[in-house]
Design a protein around this motif. Structure first.
Motif, short mmCIF file in Angstrom:
data_model
loop_
_atom_site.label_atom_id
_atom_site.label_comp_id
_atom_site.label_asym_id
_atom_site.label_seq_id
_atom_site.Cartn_x
_atom_site.Cartn_y
_atom_site.Cartn_z
N ARG A 1 0.86 -1.14 0.11
CA ARG A 1 -0.06 -0.04 -0.05
C ARG A 1 0.69 1.31 0.12
O ARG A 1 0.47 2.26 -0.79
CB ARG A 1 -0.99 -0.06 1.08
N ARG A 2 1.85 1.29 0.71
CA ARG A 2 2.81 2.63 0.89
C ARG A 2 3.49 2.55 -0.74
O ARG A 2 3.23 3.81 -0.88
CB ARG A 2 3.96 2.24 1.99
N GLN A 3 3.93 1.60 -1.19
CA GLN A 3 4.61 1.52 -2.52
C GLN A 3 3.76 2.06 -3.60
O GLN A 3 3.96 3.10 -4.37
CB GLN A 3 5.19 0.22 -3.02
N LEU A 4 2.30 1.83 -3.30
CA LEU A 4 1.27 2.17 -4.25
C LEU A 4 1.01 3.66 -4.24
O LEU A 4 1.20 4.53 -5.25
CB LEU A 4 -0.18 1.46 -4.13
N VAL A 5 0.91 4.12 -3.09
CA VAL A 5 0.89 5.45 -2.56
C VAL A 5 2.05 6.29 -3.46
O VAL A 5 1.88 7.44 -3.91
CB VAL A 5 0.46 5.86 -1.30
N LEU A 6 3.15 5.91 -2.99
CA LEU A 6 4.42 6.52 -3.22
C LEU A 6 4.55 6.44 -4.64
O LEU A 6 4.97 7.83 -5.20
CB LEU A 6 5.73 5.70 -2.62
N PHE A 7 4.32 5.54 -5.58
CA PHE A 7 4.77 5.40 -7.01
C PHE A 7 3.55 6.13 -7.60
O PHE A 7 3.83 7.00 -8.51
CB PHE A 7 4.75 4.05 -7.45
N ALA A 8 2.37 6.30 -7.16
CA ALA A 8 1.21 7.20 -7.82
C ALA A 8 1.47 8.38 -7.60
O ALA A 8 1.37 9.37 -8.61
CB ALA A 8 -0.15 6.55 -7.11
N VAL A 9 1.82 9.10 -6.52
CA VAL A 9 2.19 10.36 -6.12
C VAL A 9 3.25 10.88 -7.18
O VAL A 9 3.45 11.84 -7.81
CB VAL A 9 2.36 10.68 -4.74
N SER A 10 4.43 9.93 -6.80
CA SER A 10 5.65 10.39 -7.72
C SER A 10 5.52 10.25 -9.34
O SER A 10 5.72 11.31 -9.84
CB SER A 10 6.75 9.24 -7.61
N GLY A 11 4.70 9.28 -9.76
CA GLY A 11 4.19 9.29 -11.30
C GLY A 11 3.25 10.43 -11.41
O GLY A 11 3.57 11.31 -12.62
N ALA A 12 2.33 10.99 -10.48
CA ALA A 12 1.61 12.02 -10.88
C ALA A 12 2.20 13.30 -11.00
O ALA A 12 2.34 14.44 -11.89
CB ALA A 12 0.61 12.06 -9.86
N LEU A 13 3.19 13.59 -9.83
CA LEU A 13 4.15 14.68 -10.20
C LEU A 13 4.92 14.73 -11.24
O LEU A 13 5.29 15.87 -11.73
CB LEU A 13 4.66 14.76 -8.81
N LEU A 14 5.54 13.79 -11.47
CA LEU A 14 6.45 13.79 -12.74
C LEU A 14 5.82 14.01 -14.05
O LEU A 14 6.17 14.76 -14.85
CB LEU A 14 7.31 12.35 -12.85
N GLY A 15 4.40 13.45 -13.99
CA GLY A 15 3.76 13.59 -15.30
C GLY A 15 3.44 15.17 -15.67
O GLY A 15 3.35 15.72 -16.66
N GLY A 16 2.66 15.48 -14.45
CA GLY A 16 2.11 17.13 -14.32
C GLY A 16 3.40 17.93 -14.44
O GLY A 16 3.27 18.90 -15.22
N ALA A 17 4.61 17.71 -13.95
CA ALA A 17 5.72 18.65 -13.90
C ALA A 17 6.36 18.78 -15.52
O ALA A 17 6.75 19.82 -16.10
CB ALA A 17 6.90 18.22 -13.12
N LEU A 18 6.34 17.57 -16.22
CA LEU A 18 6.62 17.53 -17.42
C LEU A 18 5.84 18.09 -18.50
O LEU A 18 6.65 19.02 -19.49
CB LEU A 18 6.93 15.94 -17.81
N SER A 19 4.51 18.10 -18.22
CA SER A 19 3.63 18.55 -18.98
C SER A 19 3.54 20.09 -19.01
O SER A 19 3.48 21.03 -19.63
CB SER A 19 2.23 17.94 -18.94
N VAL A 20 3.57 20.64 -17.63
CA VAL A 20 3.67 22.05 -17.00
C VAL A 20 4.82 22.70 -17.93
O VAL A 20 5.00 23.67 -18.61
CB VAL A 20 3.69 22.14 -15.73
N GLY A 21 6.00 21.99 -17.86
CA GLY A 21 7.18 22.54 -18.27
C GLY A 21 7.14 22.43 -19.88
O GLY A 21 7.73 23.66 -20.33
N VAL A 22 6.50 21.76 -20.57
CA VAL A 22 6.24 21.72 -22.11
C VAL A 22 5.38 22.89 -22.07
O VAL A 22 5.62 23.91 -23.36
CB VAL A 22 5.76 20.49 -22.39
#
Length: 573
Positions: free
Chosen positions: A248-269
């Motif tokens: 459960r902890r890994q799911l939350v951690l990877f989900a938040v990390s993936g969302a931040l990474l995807g959002g940051a990349l799109s915002v940067g573009v």
């Protein structure tokens, strides 16, 4: 009066400025508007990144780990002793023994990279070892602990043996000196005359050396005892055991990390494109580039195909069958029945564009009914002058322009105006565009639609121009008859820098550009404005579709451009 000239041999000559320079700096508000305009993109990217993170946890094989706790007893307690133990644990010698014990085909460095050591204090050591699965992790941790303690004991015994060997050599030297002093004292004692002073010194020195020998012998015993005690007392507090991966902890951690990474990349573009793009979005920018005011600027209008698939409480309007005008040679029909559902906001934007387009027509076509007509559809006789012509030039989106032109034609037809719609688009979007005429009103008139055969951009119209003389009604065929009966001719155009506007001049004498915000740059609009001026066409104003709701600019050209135009007019002969 001749204007100022510039010769090629003038060193200080410079070209004239023909427009306002684009600002080099992008304001924070422009960046904020870009993010607000594209919120669906970066929110969707964040969601996709979170989903990919969860899929990575569930789909990819994860590594297991095992942890153990050691009690490290040192012969000489202190931080230095614990640092020495950490150094011994991370040596290639220990890793090689573990690899040989478990039969692993890895390098010592690869094995050491899976080991994490944390000193809790000066005597407690926390050791964590990773592995492909839980059983392998436990085996690696167990083997590592055993070989580390064995290697450490060997090193401690080696150090103690060296120290004891040094003490024993020193003790042997001191005993040799004691024996020499004893022999000298015996010689003095056997002499006839005893040297009391010398004898006293020999006894004192021999006593001192004896004390040193006794002390070193005690040190030898103590070093041996401390080493054996440290080796014996060092042991494992907690046996190696596998750690739970914490799904459960890994799911939350990877989900938040993936969302931040995807959002940051799109915002940067998005921000990068906002900083480097030369596309025009504001009404003032479009007006400055065209040199004419933007009379109406509305939000985006979805394509008719998209609107027809939307659900919800909407107003449904069915386009009645329009009267057909066939091509002079092909005789093909070009106006099938269409239906569309308009939502509130797109319909309001469409109404604004239609009303804005009507301002380019004489008021008699838009206010009330055409003189000589009535609600029964009776029209006035056809012995009248040439019809009023108007072209709607789609700079980017011809489908939106087709809808606007079709709705405007339906409105005027309901008022009793004879309307002819001409489709000069490349794919014939006007013929397939929806209208908003009321299907329940059977007596309402509908506009005729004409589309030339072949390439519409190369088809000449009935109007006279410098290169195309006026043709007779018989030469034009059914187009000539429809043109003669029409009060208003609305033409759909697609404008680009390569179009021959002299051909357009044979269809209309006035053009209203329809610009889509964020799809064209200032250079293209300036080129189109220049082509329209060279062709002798009138461009009273422009329409803007897709404008941002945050755009607070007035749709008027910049003052510097207006002043430049006035100066050019004065300087022209």
């Amino acid at each position: 009066m001749n204007g100022p000239t510039w010769r090629i041999d003038d060193e200080d000559g410079s070209p004239e400025i023909t427009g306002t320079p684009r600002p080099l700096l992008v304001t924070g508000r422009a960046l904020r508007d870009a993010l607000a305009r594209t919120w669906r993109i970066w929110v969707g990217s964040a969601i996709i990144g979170g989903v990919l993170g969860v899929m990575a946890v569930l789909g990819l094989p994860g590594s297991a780990s095992a942890s153990t706790t050691l009690l490290m007893v040192h012969a000489e307690p202190g931080e230095t002793a614990m640092k020495t133990d950490l150094s011994l644990l991370q040596t290639r010698a220990v890793a090689s023994r573990v690899l040989s014990d478990l039969g692993l085909q890895e390098s010592p460095e690869a094995l050491l990279s899976t080991v994490s050591v944390t000193p809790v204090n000066d005597q407690v050591l926390l050791l964590t070892v990773s592995g492909p699965d839980q059983a392998s992790a436990v085996d690696r941790a167990t083997s590592l602990v055993n070989h580390f303690l064995e290697f450490r004991a060997q090193q401690m015994r080696t150090i103690a043996a060296g120290l004891i060997d040094g003490y024993e050599k020193r003790i042997a030297d001191l005993k040799t000196q004691v024996d020499a002093l004893t022999r000298e004292y015996d010689r003095l004692s056997s002499a006839t005359k005893l040297d009391d002073v010398r004898a006293s010194d020999i006894l004192a020195t021999r006593a001192t050396l004896g004390n040193q020998i006794t002390g070193m012998q005690n040190d030898v015993e103590e070093a041996s005892l401390q080493t054996d005690a440290a080796i014996t007392a060092t042991h494992v507090l907690d046996a190696p055991r596998a750690q739970s991966p914490g799904l459960r902890r890994q799911l939350v951690l990877f989900a938040v990390s993936g969302a931040l990474l995807g959002g940051a990349l799109s915002v940067g573009v998005i921000l990068f494109r906002a900083l480097t793009s030369d596309r025009l979005r504001q009404r003032r920018e479009v007006a400055t580039a065209l040199g004419v005011p933007v009379r109406v600027g509305v939000g985006p209008i979805p394509t008719p195909g998209f609107l027809s698939r939307r659900a919800g409480p909407v107003l449904s309007r069915v386009l009645p069958r329009s009267r057909q005008v066939t091509s002079p040679t092909s005789r093909e029909m070009v106006s099938p029945e269409k239906s569309v559902r308009w939502q509130r906001r797109p319909r309001r934007n469409l109404e604004a564009l239609v009303q804005g387009l009507e301002f380019a027509l004489p008021p008699r076509f838009t206010n009330g009914h055409w003189p000589g007509s009535n609600r029964d559809g009776n029209r006035r006789p056809s012995n009248r002058s040439a019809p009023t012509t108007l072209g709607l030039a789609a700079v980017d989106r011809a489908d939106t322009a087709a809808v606007v032109l079709r709705v405007a034609g339906d409105r005027m037809a309901e008022r009793g105006v004879a309307v002819l719609l001409v489709d000069l688009s490349s794919v014939g979007v006007l013929a397939n565009s929806p209208g908003l005429s009321d299907p329940g009103d059977a007596a309402s008139a509908t506009p005729r639609i004409y589309r030339p055969e072949g390439d519409p951009a190369l088809s000449y119209g009935p109007r006279r121009s410098r290169r195309a003389p006026e043709r007779s009604r018989d030469d034009l065929g059914e187009l000539g008859a429809a043109w003669a009966e029409a009060d208003v001719v609305l033409v759909l155009l697609e404008v680009d820098p390569g179009i021959n506007l002299e051909i357009v001049q044979t269809w209309v004498n006035r053009i209203v550009p329809l610009v889509t915000a964020g799809r064209v740059n200032g250079e293209l609009l300036s080129t189109i404005s220049g082509l329209v001026t060279q062709a002798g066409l009138e461009m009273p104003f422009a329409l803007l579709e897709g404008a941002d709701r945050s755009d607070q600019t007035l749709g008027q050209p910049a003052p510097i451009l207006a002043a430049h135009d006035e100066l050019a007019a004065v300087q022209s002969p």
